[in-house]
Enzyme design. Structure first.
Site, PDB file in Angstrom:
ATOM      1  N   GLY A   1     -20.204   0.846   4.349  1.00 50.95           N
ATOM      2  CA  GLY A   1     -19.637   1.780   5.315  1.00 50.95           C
ATOM      3  C   GLY A   1     -21.021   2.573   5.956  1.00 50.95           C
ATOM      4  O   GLY A   1     -22.096   2.486   5.744  1.00 50.95           O
ATOM      5  N   GLN A   2     -20.489   3.650   6.819  1.00 49.70           N
ATOM      6  CA  GLN A   2     -21.378   4.464   7.606  1.00 49.70           C
ATOM      7  C   GLN A   2     -22.319   5.177   6.774  1.00 49.70           C
ATOM      8  O   GLN A   2     -23.343   5.252   6.938  1.00 49.70           O
ATOM      9  CB  GLN A   2     -20.403   5.320   8.583  1.00 49.70           C
ATOM     10  CG  GLN A   2     -21.402   6.009   9.497  1.00 49.70           C
ATOM     11  CD  GLN A   2     -20.657   7.116  10.270  1.00 49.70           C
ATOM     12  OE1 GLN A   2     -19.736   7.681   9.915  1.00 49.70           O
ATOM     13  NE2 GLN A   2     -21.447   7.848  11.097  1.00 49.70           N
TER      14      GLN A   2
ATOM     15  N   ASP B   1     -19.126  -3.262  -2.629  1.00 45.51           N
ATOM     16  CA  ASP B   1     -18.058  -2.908  -1.456  1.00 45.51           C
ATOM     17  C   ASP B   1     -17.160  -4.208  -1.668  1.00 45.51           C
ATOM     18  O   ASP B   1     -17.356  -5.087  -2.244  1.00 45.51           O
ATOM     19  CB  ASP B   1     -18.717  -3.010  -0.114  1.00 45.51           C
ATOM     20  CG  ASP B   1     -18.019  -2.386   1.137  1.00 45.51           C
ATOM     21  OD1 ASP B   1     -18.160  -1.342   1.533  1.00 45.51           O
ATOM     22  OD2 ASP B   1     -16.975  -2.887   1.416  1.00 45.51           O
ATOM     23  N   ILE B   2     -16.022  -3.982  -0.892  1.00 49.27           N
ATOM     24  CA  ILE B   2     -15.037  -5.240  -1.140  1.00 49.27           C
ATOM     25  C   ILE B   2     -15.663  -6.163   0.068  1.00 49.27           C
ATOM     26  O   ILE B   2     -14.949  -7.348   0.016  1.00 49.27           O
ATOM     27  CB  ILE B   2     -13.519  -4.473  -0.557  1.00 49.27           C
ATOM     28  CG1 ILE B   2     -12.615  -5.512  -1.127  1.00 49.27           C
ATOM     29  CG2 ILE B   2     -13.309  -4.052   0.759  1.00 49.27           C
ATOM     30  CD1 ILE B   2     -11.154  -4.987  -0.890  1.00 49.27           C
ATOM     31  N   ARG B   3     -16.384  -5.570   0.968  1.00 54.95           N
ATOM     32  CA  ARG B   3     -16.975  -6.595   2.111  1.00 54.95           C
ATOM     33  C   ARG B   3     -18.229  -6.972   1.510  1.00 54.95           C
ATOM     34  O   ARG B   3     -19.027  -6.227   1.157  1.00 54.95           O
ATOM     35  CB  ARG B   3     -17.058  -5.695   3.424  1.00 54.95           C
ATOM     36  CG  ARG B   3     -16.241  -5.334   4.256  1.00 54.95           C
ATOM     37  CD  ARG B   3     -16.556  -4.666   5.650  1.00 54.95           C
ATOM     38  NE  ARG B   3     -16.974  -3.549   5.602  1.00 54.95           N
ATOM     39  CZ  ARG B   3     -17.498  -2.881   6.583  1.00 54.95           C
ATOM     40  NH1 ARG B   3     -18.151  -3.645   7.406  1.00 54.95           N
ATOM     41  NH2 ARG B   3     -18.110  -1.658   6.394  1.00 54.95           N
TER      42      ARG B   3
ATOM     43  N   ASP C   1     -13.609  -4.270  -5.619  1.00 56.03           N
ATOM     44  CA  ASP C   1     -12.644  -3.713  -5.059  1.00 56.03           C
ATOM     45  C   ASP C   1     -12.069  -2.467  -6.049  1.00 56.03           C
ATOM     46  O   ASP C   1     -11.722  -2.678  -7.011  1.00 56.03           O
ATOM     47  CB  ASP C   1     -11.210  -4.764  -4.990  1.00 56.03           C
ATOM     48  CG  ASP C   1      -9.979  -4.204  -4.582  1.00 56.03           C
ATOM     49  OD1 ASP C   1      -9.929  -2.880  -4.432  1.00 56.03           O
ATOM     50  OD2 ASP C   1      -9.242  -4.868  -4.280  1.00 56.03           O
TER      51      ASP C   1
ATOM     52  N   TYR D   1      -4.544  11.144   5.545  1.00 59.07           N
ATOM     53  CA  TYR D   1      -6.071  11.408   5.231  1.00 59.07           C
ATOM     54  C   TYR D   1      -6.259  12.668   4.732  1.00 59.07           C
ATOM     55  O   TYR D   1      -6.865  12.659   3.310  1.00 59.07           O
ATOM     56  CB  TYR D   1      -6.985  11.178   6.467  1.00 59.07           C
ATOM     57  CG  TYR D   1      -8.652  11.213   6.219  1.00 59.07           C
ATOM     58  CD1 TYR D   1      -9.173  10.085   5.445  1.00 59.07           C
ATOM     59  CD2 TYR D   1      -9.364  12.445   6.512  1.00 59.07           C
ATOM     60  CE1 TYR D   1     -10.455  10.429   5.357  1.00 59.07           C
ATOM     61  CE2 TYR D   1     -10.617  12.449   6.508  1.00 59.07           C
ATOM     62  CZ  TYR D   1     -11.212  11.230   5.824  1.00 59.07           C
ATOM     63  OH  TYR D   1     -12.665  11.490   5.640  1.00 59.07           O
TER      64      TYR D   1
ATOM     65  N   LYS E   1      -7.173  13.607   0.664  1.00 60.31           N
ATOM     66  CA  LYS E   1      -8.463  14.491   0.399  1.00 60.31           C
ATOM     67  C   LYS E   1      -8.205  15.887  -0.441  1.00 60.31           C
ATOM     68  O   LYS E   1      -9.056  16.142  -1.333  1.00 60.31           O
ATOM     69  CB  LYS E   1      -9.185  14.845   1.751  1.00 60.31           C
ATOM     70  CG  LYS E   1      -9.890  13.798   2.441  1.00 60.31           C
ATOM     71  CD  LYS E   1     -10.947  13.064   1.556  1.00 60.31           C
ATOM     72  CE  LYS E   1     -11.551  11.806   2.273  1.00 60.31           C
ATOM     73  NZ  LYS E   1     -12.438  10.985   1.265  1.00 60.31           N
TER      74      LYS E   1
HETATM   75  N1  LIG Z   1     -18.194   9.309   8.070  1.00 61.31           N
HETATM   76  C1  LIG Z   1     -17.824  10.547   8.373  1.00 61.31           C
HETATM   77  O1  LIG Z   1     -18.103  11.001   9.207  1.00 61.31           O
HETATM   78  C2  LIG Z   1     -17.207  11.012   6.944  1.00 61.31           C
HETATM   79  C3  LIG Z   1     -16.653  12.476   7.293  1.00 61.31           C
HETATM   80  C4  LIG Z   1     -16.136  13.229   6.152  1.00 61.31           C
HETATM   81  C5  LIG Z   1     -15.911  12.441   4.802  1.00 61.31           C
HETATM   82  N2  LIG Z   1     -16.145  11.105   4.894  1.00 61.31           N
HETATM   83  C6  LIG Z   1     -15.859  10.424   3.637  1.00 61.31           C
HETATM   84  O2  LIG Z   1     -16.997   9.895   2.983  1.00 61.31           O
HETATM   85  C7  LIG Z   1     -16.693   8.550   2.409  1.00 61.31           C
HETATM   86  C8  LIG Z   1     -17.259   7.242   3.218  1.00 61.31           C
HETATM   87  O3  LIG Z   1     -17.054   7.349   4.580  1.00 61.31           O
HETATM   88  P1  LIG Z   1     -17.850   6.425   5.506  1.00 61.31           P
HETATM   89  O4  LIG Z   1     -17.886   6.760   6.981  1.00 61.31           O
HETATM   90  O5  LIG Z   1     -19.105   5.630   4.943  1.00 61.31           O
HETATM   91  O6  LIG Z   1     -16.445   5.391   5.652  1.00 61.31           O
HETATM   92  P2  LIG Z   1     -16.518   3.653   6.198  1.00 61.31           P
HETATM   93  O7  LIG Z   1     -15.050   3.486   6.759  1.00 61.31           O
HETATM   94  O8  LIG Z   1     -17.797   3.624   6.991  1.00 61.31           O
HETATM   95  O9  LIG Z   1     -16.964   2.829   4.862  1.00 61.31           O
HETATM   96  C9  LIG Z   1     -15.958   2.797   3.694  1.00 61.31           C
HETATM   97  C10 LIG Z   1     -16.090   1.631   3.207  1.00 61.31           C
HETATM   98  O10 LIG Z   1     -15.217   1.291   1.827  1.00 61.31           O
HETATM   99  C11 LIG Z   1     -15.195  -0.111   2.046  1.00 61.31           C
HETATM  100  N3  LIG Z   1     -13.833  -0.342   1.348  1.00 61.31           N
HETATM  101  C12 LIG Z   1     -12.743  -0.377   1.718  1.00 61.31           C
HETATM  102  N4  LIG Z   1     -11.787  -0.825   0.672  1.00 61.31           N
HETATM  103  C13 LIG Z   1     -12.315  -0.644  -0.503  1.00 61.31           C
HETATM  104  C14 LIG Z   1     -11.828  -1.001  -1.526  1.00 61.31           C
HETATM  105  N5  LIG Z   1     -10.630  -1.458  -1.868  1.00 61.31           N
HETATM  106  N6  LIG Z   1     -12.896  -1.199  -2.421  1.00 61.31           N
HETATM  107  C15 LIG Z   1     -14.172  -1.113  -2.328  1.00 61.31           C
HETATM  108  N7  LIG Z   1     -14.733  -0.829  -0.994  1.00 61.31           N
HETATM  109  C16 LIG Z   1     -13.621  -0.625  -0.100  1.00 61.31           C
HETATM  110  C17 LIG Z   1     -15.107  -0.567   3.315  1.00 61.31           C
HETATM  111  O11 LIG Z   1     -15.327  -2.086   3.369  1.00 61.31           O
HETATM  112  C18 LIG Z   1     -16.380   0.271   3.910  1.00 61.31           C
HETATM  113  O12 LIG Z   1     -17.616  -0.455   3.993  1.00 61.31           O
HETATM  114  C19 LIG Z   1     -14.869   8.502   2.714  1.00 61.31           C
HETATM  115  O13 LIG Z   1     -14.348   9.042   1.467  1.00 61.31           O
HETATM  116  C20 LIG Z   1     -14.729   9.230   3.762  1.00 61.31           C
HETATM  117  O14 LIG Z   1     -13.567   9.935   3.966  1.00 61.31           O
HETATM  118  C21 LIG Z   1     -16.729  10.482   5.977  1.00 61.31           C
END
Ligand SMILES: NC(=O)c1ccc[n+]([C@@H]2O[C@H](COP(=O)([O-])OP(=O)(O)OC[C@H]3O[C@@H](n4cnc5c(N)ncnc54)[C@H](O)[C@@H]3O)[C@@H](O)[C@H]2O)c1
Length: 323
Positions: free
Chosen positions: A16-17, A39-41, A57, A146, A150
């Protein structure tokens, strides 16, 4: 004696990001072989070749347990979750992933004595929270799925720390701005999209109102915050979990003005998405991160000007104007 710096670290949701930048940062500090991305992906072949990767997963406890046991994992950075806008579209699946995943990670951390990092969010606040300079300890009655996951996650993390002594720590992250991996469906995604569209088309249509103020942070600061919190002396931490952290206050208008300093003639238009606008309107306009500063020395490096300059420089290495 074994070197604790080589103890295996598991990152869930690593594609993810955040994970896309957290994994390389952890590998620079602790060594490539010590950091297991999962990751699941499946990752792109180039990313998979950079170090250990497990297909995992988080909603399947036996899979989490098997990976933790086989690698002797000592710390879990739990990034797998569904983000705010997607979670409003699929609230049942969001509960299942965000709560189920965290619960399994905490349970396995309890059994295998792992430390855990859990990212909460400014989405853990709601419309009855004081909206300006939101304090660390305050009303939390979010109105999104969401946010519900949290707040519940913050409480569950505190419970595992107090009841079972699991070393679980966390941050309430604001919206994150980054150039490596695209954002995953959050309410602050517009900020990243605006940079891409500014370079390509000198034009962006924003889904939030121009005066919508939210705190944001550049990814290098967010990654550093996670690593510094996890390395902090526990004796100094009276909160441990869910620290407010902030770096810059952003509105679409303010960000566009910053981009125009580098791309004159950049045009910002609006097509408001009522779902994401309602989510943003339920969140704090700015948060007070004084407790993180006092307890573990948090200080951001990037303000909006430094972030915009770096984002544009990095993106221009990859993107060309469309005409
Ligand atoms: N990016 C932001 O701006 C932000 C801000 C505040 C909090 N967060 C928190 O940080 C964390 C990561 O955020 P992100 O932006 O990287 O999210 P993202 O959506 O970019 O990445 C999440 C990843 O989780 C994976 N995923 C989904 N289902 C899954 C499963 N069942 N098992 C394993 N992997 C699985 C997805 O494939 C994806 O790669 C999250 O908890 C999010 O709530 C992010």
């Amino acid at each position: 004696m074994t070197d604790p710096r080589k103890d295996p670290i598991l990152v869930t949701g690593a594609a993810g990001q955040i994970g896309a930048e957290l994994v390389p940062a952890l590998r620079r500090v602790f060594g490539t072989a010590s950091v297991i991305a999962s990751d699941i992906r499946m990752p792109a072949p180039a990313a998979a070749a950079e170090g250990p990767f497990e297909h995992l997963d988080c909603t399947r406890p036996e899979q989490v347990q098997e990976v933790v046991r086989r690698h002797g994992v000592r710390t879990i950075y739990h990034m797998a979750a569904m983000l705010s806008a997607v979670a409003e579209d699929k609230p049942q699946a969001a509960w299942n992933l965000n709560m189920g995943g965290l619960y399994h990670v905490l349970e396995i951390a309890r059994q295998y004595r792992c430390a855990v990092f859990f990212p909460s969010s400014i989405g853990a606040f709601g419309p009855t929270t004081p909206r300006d300079r939101t304090p660390q300890d305050t009303v939390q009655r979010p109105v999104t799925m969401y946010g519900v996951t949290k707040v519940a996650g913050e409480l569950l993390a505190d419970y595992y720390a107090r009841r079972f002594g699991v070393d679980v720590r966390g941050l309430r992250l604001p919206g994150l701005i980054s150039y490596m991996a695209p954002p995953g469906g959050g309410t602050t995604d517009y900020a990243v999209e605006m940079f891409y569209q500014a370079i390509r088309y000198r034009h962006y249509t924003c889904f939030l109102r121009g005066d919508t103020a939210l705190d944001m942070m550049y990814m290098p600061d967010a990654i550093r915050a996670m690593l510094e919190l996890m390395a902090a002396d526990p004796a100094r931490l009276s909160h441990r979990n869910a620290f407010n952290v902030a770096a810059m206050n952003v509105t679409p208008e303010r960000l566009a003005a910053e981009i125009r300093r580098h791309i004159p003639g950049f045009v910002l238009e609006y097509d408001i998405d009522p779902v994401r606008q309602a989510i943003a309107d339920s969140w704090p306009r700015s948060i007070d991160d004084g407790v993180a500063r006092a307890e573990w020395g948090w200080a951001p490096e990037y303000d909006i000007a430094a972030m915009a300059q770096d984002m544009l420089a990095k993106l221009r290495e990859r993107l060309k104007p469309a005409r």
